[in-house]
Write a protein that holds these residues in place. Sequence first.
Motif, PDB file in Angstrom:
ATOM      1  N   ARG A 224       1.793   9.981  -7.195  1.00 56.18           N
ATOM      2  CA  ARG A 224       0.546  10.708  -6.938  1.00 56.18           C
ATOM      3  C   ARG A 224      -0.301   9.970  -5.900  1.00 56.18           C
ATOM      4  N   LEU A 225      -0.418   8.648  -6.073  1.00 54.35           N
ATOM      5  CA  LEU A 225      -1.197   7.863  -5.113  1.00 54.35           C
ATOM      6  C   LEU A 225      -0.569   7.908  -3.720  1.00 54.35           C
ATOM      7  N   LYS A 226       0.747   7.799  -3.669  1.00 57.59           N
ATOM      8  CA  LYS A 226       1.442   7.771  -2.385  1.00 57.59           C
ATOM      9  C   LYS A 226       1.361   9.115  -1.674  1.00 57.59           C
ATOM     10  N   LEU A 227       1.532  10.206  -2.405  1.00 59.31           N
ATOM     11  CA  LEU A 227       1.593  11.530  -1.794  1.00 59.31           C
ATOM     12  C   LEU A 227       0.217  12.137  -1.540  1.00 59.31           C
ATOM     13  N   GLU A 228      -0.837  11.505  -2.086  1.00 58.02           N
ATOM     14  CA  GLU A 228      -2.194  12.017  -1.868  1.00 58.02           C
ATOM     15  C   GLU A 228      -2.520  12.105  -0.385  1.00 58.02           C
ATOM     16  N   SER A 229      -2.098  11.110   0.365  1.00 58.08           N
ATOM     17  CA  SER A 229      -2.407  11.060   1.797  1.00 58.08           C
ATOM     18  C   SER A 229      -1.227  11.497   2.660  1.00 58.08           C
ATOM     19  N   THR A 230      -0.223  12.107   2.036  1.00 54.60           N
ATOM     20  CA  THR A 230       0.965  12.543   2.777  1.00 54.60           C
ATOM     21  C   THR A 230       0.866  14.023   3.113  1.00 54.60           C
ATOM     22  N   ARG A 231       1.228  14.350   4.339  1.00 54.62           N
ATOM     23  CA  ARG A 231       1.239  15.744   4.762  1.00 54.62           C
ATOM     24  C   ARG A 231       2.681  16.163   4.991  1.00 54.62           C
ATOM     25  N   LEU A 232       3.091  17.227   4.330  1.00 57.37           N
ATOM     26  CA  LEU A 232       4.467  17.683   4.443  1.00 57.37           C
ATOM     27  C   LEU A 232       4.726  18.243   5.837  1.00 57.37           C
TER      28      LEU A 232
ATOM     29  N   VAL B 263      13.339   5.141  -4.292  1.00 54.92           N
ATOM     30  CA  VAL B 263      13.299   5.796  -2.986  1.00 54.92           C
ATOM     31  C   VAL B 263      13.307   7.308  -3.185  1.00 54.92           C
ATOM     32  N   LEU B 264      12.329   7.971  -2.587  1.00 54.12           N
ATOM     33  CA  LEU B 264      12.232   9.432  -2.607  1.00 54.12           C
ATOM     34  C   LEU B 264      12.561   9.950  -1.213  1.00 54.12           C
ATOM     35  N   ARG B 265      13.533  10.842  -1.140  1.00 51.74           N
ATOM     36  CA  ARG B 265      13.897  11.456   0.141  1.00 51.74           C
ATOM     37  C   ARG B 265      13.580  12.948   0.086  1.00 51.74           C
ATOM     38  N   LEU B 266      12.762  13.409   1.029  1.00 52.07           N
ATOM     39  CA  LEU B 266      12.370  14.813   1.103  1.00 52.07           C
ATOM     40  C   LEU B 266      13.193  15.506   2.182  1.00 52.07           C
ATOM     41  N   ASN B 267      13.860  16.592   1.810  1.00 51.88           N
ATOM     42  CA  ASN B 267      14.617  17.396   2.758  1.00 51.88           C
ATOM     43  C   ASN B 267      13.842  18.666   3.067  1.00 51.88           C
ATOM     44  N   PHE B 268      13.560  18.873   4.358  1.00 54.73           N
ATOM     45  CA  PHE B 268      12.757  20.005   4.793  1.00 54.73           C
ATOM     46  C   PHE B 268      13.636  21.103   5.393  1.00 54.73           C
TER      47      PHE B 268
ATOM     48  N   ASP C 100       4.547   5.913 -15.350  1.00 52.38           N
ATOM     49  CA  ASP C 100       4.258   4.879 -14.357  1.00 52.38           C
ATOM     50  C   ASP C 100       4.735   5.299 -12.977  1.00 52.38           C
ATOM     51  N   TRP C 101       5.949   5.809 -12.898  1.00 56.57           N
ATOM     52  CA  TRP C 101       6.479   6.231 -11.594  1.00 56.57           C
ATOM     53  C   TRP C 101       5.684   7.406 -11.034  1.00 56.57           C
ATOM     54  N   LEU C 102       5.338   8.346 -11.898  1.00 53.03           N
ATOM     55  CA  LEU C 102       4.617   9.527 -11.429  1.00 53.03           C
ATOM     56  C   LEU C 102       3.222   9.159 -10.934  1.00 53.03           C
ATOM     57  N   ALA C 103       2.565   8.191 -11.586  1.00 53.90           N
ATOM     58  CA  ALA C 103       1.235   7.759 -11.141  1.00 53.90           C
ATOM     59  C   ALA C 103       1.306   7.158  -9.738  1.00 53.90           C
ATOM     60  N   LEU C 104       2.354   6.388  -9.459  1.00 58.97           N
ATOM     61  CA  LEU C 104       2.509   5.817  -8.125  1.00 58.97           C
ATOM     62  C   LEU C 104       2.830   6.899  -7.093  1.00 58.97           C
TER      63      LEU C 104
ATOM     64  N   LEU D 168       5.171  20.321  -5.223  1.00 61.22           N
ATOM     65  CA  LEU D 168       6.232  19.316  -5.310  1.00 61.22           C
ATOM     66  C   LEU D 168       6.079  18.444  -6.545  1.00 61.22           C
ATOM     67  N   MET D 169       4.833  18.160  -6.936  1.00 57.68           N
ATOM     68  CA  MET D 169       4.595  17.259  -8.061  1.00 57.68           C
ATOM     69  C   MET D 169       5.170  17.787  -9.367  1.00 57.68           C
ATOM     70  N   PHE D 170       5.199  19.121  -9.529  1.00 61.62           N
ATOM     71  CA  PHE D 170       5.733  19.671 -10.775  1.00 61.62           C
ATOM     72  C   PHE D 170       7.217  19.314 -10.914  1.00 61.62           C
ATOM     73  N   SER D 171       7.973  19.535  -9.831  1.00 60.96           N
ATOM     74  CA  SER D 171       9.402  19.205  -9.872  1.00 60.96           C
ATOM     75  C   SER D 171       9.611  17.700  -9.926  1.00 60.96           C
ATOM     76  N   LEU D 172       8.706  16.945  -9.277  1.00 64.96           N
ATOM     77  CA  LEU D 172       8.833  15.494  -9.287  1.00 64.96           C
ATOM     78  C   LEU D 172       8.598  14.926 -10.687  1.00 64.96           C
ATOM     79  N   LYS D 173       7.754  15.583 -11.444  1.00 66.57           N
ATOM     80  CA  LYS D 173       7.532  15.162 -12.827  1.00 66.57           C
ATOM     81  C   LYS D 173       8.815  15.285 -13.638  1.00 66.57           C
ATOM     82  N   GLN D 174       9.532  16.407 -13.476  1.00 60.56           N
ATOM     83  CA  GLN D 174      10.806  16.594 -14.169  1.00 60.56           C
ATOM     84  C   GLN D 174      11.816  15.539 -13.717  1.00 60.56           C
ATOM     85  N   ALA D 175      11.807  15.229 -12.411  1.00 55.57           N
ATOM     86  CA  ALA D 175      12.746  14.249 -11.885  1.00 55.57           C
ATOM     87  C   ALA D 175      12.464  12.853 -12.450  1.00 55.57           C
TER      88      ALA D 175
END
Length: 460
Positions: free
Chosen positions: A303-311, A271-276, A297-301, A245-252
């Motif tokens: 990374r920190l937020k999604l580190e502990s997130t489980r899809l 706000v990031l909304r994930l559609n499953f 700056d946004w991508l660094a935040l 996900l991070m690769f596409s999020l970098k482009q976003a």
Amino acid sequence: MYWIYLDFPQLALDLLQREHPSQQALAIHHNKQIIQLNQVAHHLGVYLGCSLNTAYQLAPQLCLYQQSDLSCDAYFDALAQQALHYSAQVAVHPDNGLYISGVGMRNIYPKPEQHVSKLVQHYQQQQLSFRIAHAHSAIAARWLARSQNIKQAGSGITQLADLPLNFSDLPSHQVTALQAMGLYTIKQLYGLPRPELRKRLGEDSLALLDQANGRLTTPLRFITAQAHYQQRFPLLAETHTIQGLMFSLKQACQHFQQWLRQHQLCSNILVLRLNFRDKPSEQIILKSARLLQTSQDWLALFRLKLESTRLAAAVIEFSLDCQALYPLGHQITGLFEQQQSTSDSLLFDQLSVRLGEQAISRLGCQADFRPEYASQYQPLSQHETLNYPTQFARPCWLLPQLKPINIEHYALLSEPERIASGWWDEQSINRDYYIAQSPNQGLAWVCREKQQWYLHGWFA
């Protein structure tokens, strides 16, 4: 007046190539035939129009995608919004094309070629394949652009009269019939008498020719600029991992940065909304203590937020939404209207993302003159501040409660400051405060209330 037509004939393939290694053979098929392929697949022998069986025999490692599974509408809408920065009038064509008007742009681009050059420079930075041409009418610009080779800009026909009929929007059966009569170019077609053209082509095709030569106005669907940022990013290949996900999020984030820079804006909430697939969508809110603009700056935040997130399931699409927008240069003030350092704000961001916004508080002033209530902890996201009275000094350390003292051991150094307040909530005070020197030479904040002296705080 002139029109520019810009289209992206292989937008889906260009987006696929961003998500795959450069040496990966890629192709898109429709009705079991190859309709788009990259250079790697071409070098392996795959060609346009070949069947899927033939393609797999030529290149067993070929990565195939079905056209109906690839949606580029959201990305194309973003490209259309970008064109509004180079023209006040932009219309869209269903074939991933843009009509860009030159009305009112003469002071900026004295020549159409300069306008075209600026657009080419902008879209080449995004590593997209496109065709572009200009003409005196919108339809003529589209037809001229269709004659170009996307691998070589400016390689097509430049004059409408020289354009072969197969690059026009005339129905294919009419083009075939005209070619059988020996008519191959627009110039040859215009050489026929108008009654003969109406008889052979019909009213619709004749109106299309009139739009191309400027006799009729082309009906177009113009777009308007977005008041806030809201963009969907469909994933061409679903992902089960945060790393994918991070690769596409970098482009976003890069797209978001570009939008902010074009509008001269910055923000502190995204706000990031994930559609499953087969699961309810989830929303992740990023809040920063500072105003951000750059994608790093946004991508660094994130990374920190999604580190502990489980899809919860495979992510098929995500979107970014930003409503809190500020003019570039606007600053969020901190306590006592003082600007916080970048390092402090960065630390607040990291702690807030890791621990949650509710775990981080900051000290803020209240509209109350009583020292016990003049300040309290506020949520990190609450940026409203009040000017604390500056006529009298305030200690950095208040005691939990007043401590009785013998004033004879202290030397008063300042004029009295009377604080009489709190009558409305039955916690009223009526005190005279002084700065005093203590027996151990420290600076104390003392007060007198009801004939009794108290110690209330210490100065640094």
